[in-house]
Design an enzyme around this catalytic site. Structure first.
Site, PDB file in Angstrom:
ATOM      1  N   ILE A 150       1.999  -7.920   0.078  1.00 13.31           N
ATOM      2  CA  ILE A 150       2.882  -6.745   0.199  1.00 13.31           C
ATOM      3  C   ILE A 150       4.171  -7.049   0.931  1.00 13.31           C
ATOM      4  CG2 ILE A 150       1.028  -5.054   0.034  1.00 13.31           C
ATOM      5  CD1 ILE A 150       0.977  -4.828   3.045  1.00 13.31           C
ATOM      6  N   GLY A 151       4.332  -8.274   1.430  1.00  8.26           N
ATOM      7  CA  GLY A 151       5.581  -8.615   2.099  1.00  8.26           C
ATOM      8  C   GLY A 151       5.560 -10.055   2.568  1.00  8.26           C
ATOM      9  N   GLY A 203      10.375 -15.191   6.945  1.00  6.85           N
ATOM     10  CA  GLY A 203      10.557 -16.576   7.330  1.00  6.85           C
ATOM     11  C   GLY A 203       9.357 -17.166   8.037  1.00  6.85           C
ATOM     12  N   VAL A 253       2.454 -11.065   4.410  1.00  4.70           N
ATOM     13  CA  VAL A 253       1.636  -9.900   4.751  1.00  4.70           C
ATOM     14  C   VAL A 253       0.832  -9.478   3.527  1.00  4.70           C
ATOM     15  CG1 VAL A 253       1.608  -7.560   5.684  1.00  4.70           C
ATOM     16  CG2 VAL A 253       3.423  -9.151   6.365  1.00  4.70           C
ATOM     17  N   ASP A 261      15.510  -6.825  15.066  1.00  3.14           N
ATOM     18  CA  ASP A 261      15.612  -6.803  13.595  1.00  3.14           C
ATOM     19  C   ASP A 261      15.392  -5.393  13.059  1.00  3.14           C
ATOM     20  OD1 ASP A 261      16.081  -7.912  11.126  1.00  3.14           O
ATOM     21  OD2 ASP A 261      14.022  -8.592  10.827  1.00  3.14           O
TER      22      ASP A 261
END
Length: 426
Positions: A137-138, A141, A145, A254
């Site tokens: 799902i993600g 760097g 995930v 971030d």
């Protein structure tokens, strides 16, 4: 080169072929069972070779699909590489589609390694310690995930698994666990919860709350831009979350729409406290995948300028850039290259959001301008100040409220004076 005899599919013998010797110059998928035989008289059976090449294409379809899903290659490029694989086999050259993708310049060797890692970790719901991993799902760097389930307690989770090359660096590993310990201090309704962390088969990981989404970016993109009241409500909640983190010496670094994700109750939650991407000066580079560019759009001037003395005011700038995006559907700055984008960011001159969305109030415009000040000394100095300013009613609103209250009182008084004699009669 392999000399092979009778070929069988999983479902049974291929019809019409019995102990035909042929030569294979490419890797054969495990879905085939080959009986190796030695014959002095041999030839390549076109039909069997065609079946094998079809199977090879299917075998590599996962890598191709992942590359296509990420937009790294086009379908035409994949087809071209499959054809080159076939031609290589015809002339006796052993090669793989991955090698050809790299030789043709479509992908880098690092990207191939990354795609293989993803396929190995996620294919078939692989068991990873106490977790069964689901779909990817993600990724960033530092790691990837996955959706997952804790098989012992049955809880649905999101699990982040650190890349193998990252795990081998002791400095990165120490920083990874330092961030996790910092997150362990946080307990806020607008911050994603972390459940556990550790190391399995040499891979560092942590399990956290699974958020169904969408992200704020996806939500804004689906609606062009948000109404001012809704945007401020989301930003206010996130500012309170960041204030909670700052009070415990945790700076996000971030903040961006992609890292603000809604839960099942539509509550925005802040994710990725430096765990996927760190903004050190040696990491400010555009990769082939464009992974860093997304954060450039929301990075503070001091981050881009290489300042190591990053504090909570950097998050204030990034949150302001996020508010700008929520209200306009556009980033504060844009550019055709990282250099152009950085130049604009450091100069600090941006298009007024009211030229994109004329309904933005002057009060909100003042909030934006102060959050996006290039000089951090001129920004709000804390998230508490941001929240207080969002909550503060502008002077014009106060005047209108006072006037409305006075008029309502005058109206009630006049009504009472007019109706009083009549009511007295009754």
């Amino acid at each position: 080169m392999k000399k092979c005899g009778c070929i069988f599919r999983n479902s049974g013998n291929l019809p019409e072929f019995d102990l035909l010797e042929f030569e294979i110059f490419t890797p054969v998928p495990d879905s085939f069972i080959l009986q190796l035989l030695n014959y002095d008289h041999g030839h390549i059976c076109d039909k069997i070779q065609e079946d094998i090449m079809t199977a090879i294409q299917k075998e590599f379809s996962l890598i191709a699909k992942l590359a296509l899903e990420k937009g790294l290659v086009s379908q035409g490029q994949i087809d071209q590489c499959i054809e080159l694989t076939r031609k290589s086999a015809d002339i006796g050259l052993e090669t793989t589609i991955e090698e050809i993708l790299v030789k043709q310049g479509f992908l880098t060797a690092e990207q191939i390694h990354d795609l293989q890692d993803i396929s190995q970790m996620a294919e078939g719901g692989i068991v990873f310690g106490s977790f069964r991993l689901g779909k990817l799902i993600g990724h960033g760097g530092m790691g990837k995930v996955y959706e997952g389930v804790h098989e012992i307690i049955g809880r649905s989770i999101a699990i982040k698994v650190v890349n193998a090359n990252f795990s081998e660096d002791n400095n990165n590993t120490a920083r990874f666990y330092q961030e996790i310990r910092a997150l362990g201090k946080l307990n806020h309704p607008n911050i994603v919860s972390i459940y556990e962390a550790g190391k399995i088969r040499g891979r560092h990981y942590f399990a956290m709350e699974l958020l169904p989404g969408p992200s704020l970016k996806e939500y804004v993109d689906s609606r062009k831009f948000l109404e001012e009241k809704e945007a401020l409500k989301i930003i206010r909640a996130t500012a309170r979350a960041l204030g909670h983190a700052h009070a415990r010496n945790v700076v996000h670094r971030d903040v961006k729409p992609e890292n603000m994700i809604f839960d099942a109750n539509n509550t925005p939650k802040l994710t990725d406290f430096g765990l996927v991407m760190h903004f050190d000066t040696d990491r400010l580079a555009l990769t082939q995948e464009g992974m860093m560019v997304g954060s450039f759009y929301y990075a503070s001037p001091e981050q881009v300028d290489g300042c190591r003395d990053i504090d909570g005011r950097s998050d204030i700038y990034s949150l302001g850039a996020t508010l700008y995006y929520a209200l306009t559907g556009q980033t504060v700055f844009s550019g055709s290259s990282p250099q152009e984008l950085i130049s604009k960011l450091l100069k600090g001159r941006y298009l007024s959001p009211r030229k994109i969305n004329s309904k933005i109030s002057r009060h909100t415009l003042r909030i934006l301008n102060k959050m996006l000040a290039t000089d951090r000394e001129k920004r709000f100095q804390s998230m508490e100040e941001v929240v207080a300013e969002i909550d503060r009613q502008p002077l014009t609103a106060k005047i209108i409220l006072i006037a409305a209250t006075v008029l309502a009182g005058v109206f009630l008084f006049a009504t009472g004076m007019f109706l009083g004699p009549f009511l007295h009669v009754f």
